[in-house]
Design a protein around this motif. Structure first.
Motif, mmCIF file in Angstrom:
data_model
loop_
_atom_site.group_PDB
_atom_site.id
_atom_site.type_symbol
_atom_site.label_atom_id
_atom_site.label_comp_id
_atom_site.label_asym_id
_atom_site.label_seq_id
_atom_site.Cartn_x
_atom_site.Cartn_y
_atom_site.Cartn_z
ATOM 1 N N GLY A 44 0.821 -1.136 -0.050
ATOM 2 C CA GLY A 44 0.062 -0.155 0.064
ATOM 3 C C GLY A 44 1.054 1.255 0.016
ATOM 4 O O GLY A 44 0.097 2.213 0.112
ATOM 5 N N ARG A 45 1.914 1.109 -0.186
ATOM 6 C CA ARG A 45 2.971 2.258 -0.120
ATOM 7 C C ARG A 45 3.259 2.819 -1.533
ATOM 8 O O ARG A 45 2.909 2.145 -2.627
ATOM 9 N N LYS A 46 3.621 3.908 -1.758
ATOM 10 C CA LYS A 46 3.848 4.744 -2.719
ATOM 11 C C LYS A 46 4.931 5.938 -2.622
ATOM 12 O O LYS A 46 5.576 5.974 -1.653
ATOM 13 N N ILE A 47 5.385 6.281 -4.028
ATOM 14 C CA ILE A 47 6.198 7.306 -3.869
ATOM 15 C C ILE A 47 6.099 8.531 -2.950
ATOM 16 O O ILE A 47 4.631 8.972 -2.855
ATOM 17 N N GLY A 48 6.846 8.896 -2.242
ATOM 18 C CA GLY A 48 6.837 9.986 -1.241
ATOM 19 C C GLY A 48 6.293 9.602 0.020
ATOM 20 O O GLY A 48 6.249 10.238 1.167
ATOM 21 N N GLY A 49 6.131 8.175 0.073
ATOM 22 C CA GLY A 49 5.988 7.650 1.455
ATOM 23 C C GLY A 49 7.223 7.581 2.582
ATOM 24 O O GLY A 49 8.300 7.582 1.928
ATOM 25 N N PRO A 50 6.787 7.328 3.719
ATOM 26 C CA PRO A 50 7.857 7.101 4.568
ATOM 27 C C PRO A 50 8.477 5.861 4.819
ATOM 28 O O PRO A 50 8.245 4.789 4.327
ATOM 29 N N MET A 51 9.702 5.755 5.642
ATOM 30 C CA MET A 51 10.458 4.819 5.806
ATOM 31 C C MET A 51 9.541 3.862 6.759
ATOM 32 O O MET A 51 8.860 4.592 7.521
ATOM 33 N N THR A 52 10.024 2.834 6.785
ATOM 34 C CA THR A 52 9.267 1.870 7.923
ATOM 35 C C THR A 52 10.062 1.878 9.271
ATOM 36 O O THR A 52 11.047 2.559 9.472
ATOM 37 N N ASP A 53 9.278 1.450 10.278
ATOM 38 C CA ASP A 53 10.038 1.558 11.632
ATOM 39 C C ASP A 53 11.350 0.661 11.638
ATOM 40 O O ASP A 53 12.358 1.130 12.047
ATOM 41 N N LEU A 54 11.232 -0.359 10.841
ATOM 42 C CA LEU A 54 12.465 -1.280 10.807
ATOM 43 C C LEU A 54 13.792 -0.659 10.001
ATOM 44 O O LEU A 54 14.814 -0.396 10.588
ATOM 45 N N ALA A 55 13.292 0.245 9.016
ATOM 46 C CA ALA A 55 14.414 0.859 8.241
ATOM 47 C C ALA A 55 14.922 1.920 9.087
ATOM 48 O O ALA A 55 16.255 2.338 8.987
ATOM 49 N N LEU A 56 13.815 2.806 9.904
ATOM 50 C CA LEU A 56 14.324 3.848 10.563
ATOM 51 C C LEU A 56 15.633 3.356 11.763
ATOM 52 O O LEU A 56 16.371 3.841 11.970
ATOM 53 N N LYS A 57 15.283 2.024 12.245
ATOM 54 C CA LYS A 57 15.762 1.758 13.517
ATOM 55 C C LYS A 57 17.291 1.242 12.938
ATOM 56 O O LYS A 57 18.510 1.547 13.480
ATOM 57 N N LEU A 58 17.257 0.631 11.691
ATOM 58 C CA LEU A 58 18.671 0.219 10.949
ATOM 59 C C LEU A 58 19.477 1.301 10.641
ATOM 60 O O LEU A 58 20.752 1.337 11.036
#
Length: 116
Positions: A44-58
């Motif tokens: 359900g993501r698209k261009i301009g969407g945010p990082m996931t919580d996991l990506a932020l943590k990494l």
């Protein structure tokens, strides 16, 4: 991040197919980091969407300093089962500049043929 990475998104999609979501993140703005995506309907993501919580943590824990990628599993907001790989894109100083995420939607795959 370069035109080469954008064209690779289509190449990966051609190899992987419809059960794979391929996402390219530019980490400069985590709240709108998605700069390219194929099969965004999977999460359900698209261009301009945010990082996931996991990506932020990494990113925040600098996991990329000792690793080039991470493999994990998880679920989308609507419950789809994913097997995921995140590849860290680094500059010449080994600083993180982006992430390439490849998510395999395993939800509708039957393993019955493999159990005999």
């Amino acid at each position: 991040m370069g035109r080469c990475l954008f064209s690779n998104i289509s190449g990966y999609y051609s190899i992987c197919g419809n059960n794979y979501e391929i996402v390219l993140h530019d980490i400069q703005n985590p709240n709108s980091s998605i700069i390219a995506i194929r099969n965004g309907h999977i999460s359900g993501r698209k261009i301009g969407g945010p990082m996931t919580d996991l990506a932020l943590k990494l990113m925040n824990e600098k996991y990329y300093m000792k690793n080039d990628y991470v493999v994990n599993s998880g679920r989308t907001k609507d419950g789809k089962l994913l097997a995921s790989s995140t590849f860290f894109i680094k500059d010449e100083n080994q600083e993180l500049i982006g992430m390439l995420c490849i998510n395999n939607n395993l939800t509708d795959i039957s393993y019955d043929n493999y159990l005999t």
